[in-house]
Enzyme design. Sequence first.
Site, short mmCIF file in Angstrom:
data_model
loop_
_atom_site.label_atom_id
_atom_site.label_comp_id
_atom_site.label_asym_id
_atom_site.label_seq_id
_atom_site.Cartn_x
_atom_site.Cartn_y
_atom_site.Cartn_z
NE ARG A 51 27.52 78.10 65.61
CZ ARG A 51 28.56 77.21 65.71
NH1 ARG A 51 28.31 75.70 66.10
NH2 ARG A 51 29.95 77.37 65.77
CB THR A 52 26.95 82.66 60.49
OG1 THR A 52 26.97 83.14 61.81
CG2 THR A 52 26.69 84.16 59.43
CE LYS A 80 44.99 85.71 42.25
NZ LYS A 80 44.24 85.64 41.19
NE ARG A 101 31.18 85.78 60.53
CZ ARG A 101 30.62 84.94 61.31
NH1 ARG A 101 31.89 84.01 61.66
NH2 ARG A 101 29.56 84.72 62.13
CG HIS A 129 26.83 88.07 64.23
ND1 HIS A 129 26.29 87.87 62.99
CD2 HIS A 129 27.56 87.09 64.50
CE1 HIS A 129 26.30 86.68 62.60
NE2 HIS A 129 27.17 86.21 63.60
C1 NCD Z 1 29.73 84.44 66.80
C2 NCD Z 1 30.12 85.39 65.84
O1 NCD Z 1 30.76 85.05 64.97
O2 NCD Z 1 30.27 86.48 66.36
N1 NCD Z 1 29.44 83.22 66.00
C3 NCD Z 1 28.00 83.00 65.41
O3 NCD Z 1 28.07 83.60 64.46
N2 NCD Z 1 27.26 82.12 65.76
C4 NCD Z 1 30.16 84.36 68.06
C5 NCD Z 1 31.47 83.94 68.19
O4 NCD Z 1 32.22 83.66 67.33
O5 NCD Z 1 31.76 83.84 69.55
#
Ligand code: NCD
Length: 304
Positions: A51-52, A80, A101, A129
Site C-alpha cells: 500500500r505505502t 553492495k 522505507r 510511520h
Molecule cells: C504497516 C507498516 O508497514 O508498518 N503497513 C502499512 O504501511 N500500511 C503495518 C504493518 O505492516 O503491519
Amino acid sequence: MKHLIDIKNLSIEEIDNLINVAQDIMKNKEKYAKKCEGKKLATLFYEPSTRTRLSFEAAMMELGGNVLGFSSANSSSASKGESVADTVRVIGGYADIIAMRHPKEGAPLVAVMKSEVPIINAGDGGHNHPTQTLTDLLTIQCEKHRLSSLTIGICGDLKFGRTVHSLITAMSRYQNIKFVLISPKELKIPDYIKKDILEKNNIDYCETNNLEEYMSELDILYMTRVQKERFFNEDDYIRLKDYYILNKEKLKNAKKDLCIMHPLPRVNEISTDVDDDERACYFKQAKYGKYIRMALILDLLEVK
Ligand code: NCD
C-alpha cells in the site's frame, strides 16, 4: 526545505490543511491532474510494502508526475554496501522528492542530513510511520467527522507497531481523546510513548489484554498485526500471532457507529466475516492513503 520524518513535524493546523486538500482532491480530481507535471518522486524501499509504495506512486501519477525507485534492498546498491546517506545524495540528482522505507529506526533522519530534496519517512523499523497516520487521520475525519472526543481502542502489537506509535503521538494533541490499549503483556506499548506522549499530555488511557472488555465504549477500534519481522525468536511470534482475532461475535456489544480500522496487511487478526460489516473501514482507509499522500506531495514540493 520541508521533510516529513515524524508526525510531530506537522502542526495541527498543517494536518488540518492536508486533510482539507485531500478532501478537495477527492471531489475535484481534474483540478489536480497536472499539478506535478515534470516532477519525479523516487520510492526507496529497503523493506516490503504494498500500500505505502504503490499509493505514493499512484499519488504522484495522479498529480501528473513520474515515479522511479526500488522495492527491495536486494535490488539496490544497498546489497553492495552503499550507505543510505550516499544513496539519497545521488537520488537527489534524479528526483524532486523521496519517499523512503527502511528497517533501521532513524534511517530517514540520516537521509535528511544529506538530501537536497524533501524526504518522506514511509516507515522506519518499529519506530514511526507518519504517512500511515495521515491516512488514519483522514479516515477518522471522513468517517467520524471529527478528530476530538473519541475513545480509541488500539489492539495487537503495540510494542513493534510503528503505525501505533505515530497514531498515538498524533491523536494525543486533540481534545478529549481516550485510549484503550489492548495487547498481550509481551507486546505492550513502549515506556517512551507512555511517558513522553501519554503522561506528558495528561491523556486518559488504560491497558488491558482483553479485546472485549471495553468494546461497548469504543468509537474506533484500530487492529494491528503482530510484527513478525521484528521478533528475535520465532517461537514467541508463533505463540502470540493469533492472540486476537476480531469476529462478528466479538462485536456484539460494539457501538453501531464504531469505525474498525487496520493499516493492513491483515494476517489473522480480523476474520473475513467482519469485512461486510458496515463498520469495517480498513479497505476504505487504504484508499484514503492515496489522497492524503497527494496532498503531502503538493505541500512538500510547495506546489500551489
Ligand atoms: C504497516 C507498516 O508497514 O508498518 N503497513 C502499512 O504501511 N500500511 C503495518 C504493518 O505492516 O503491519
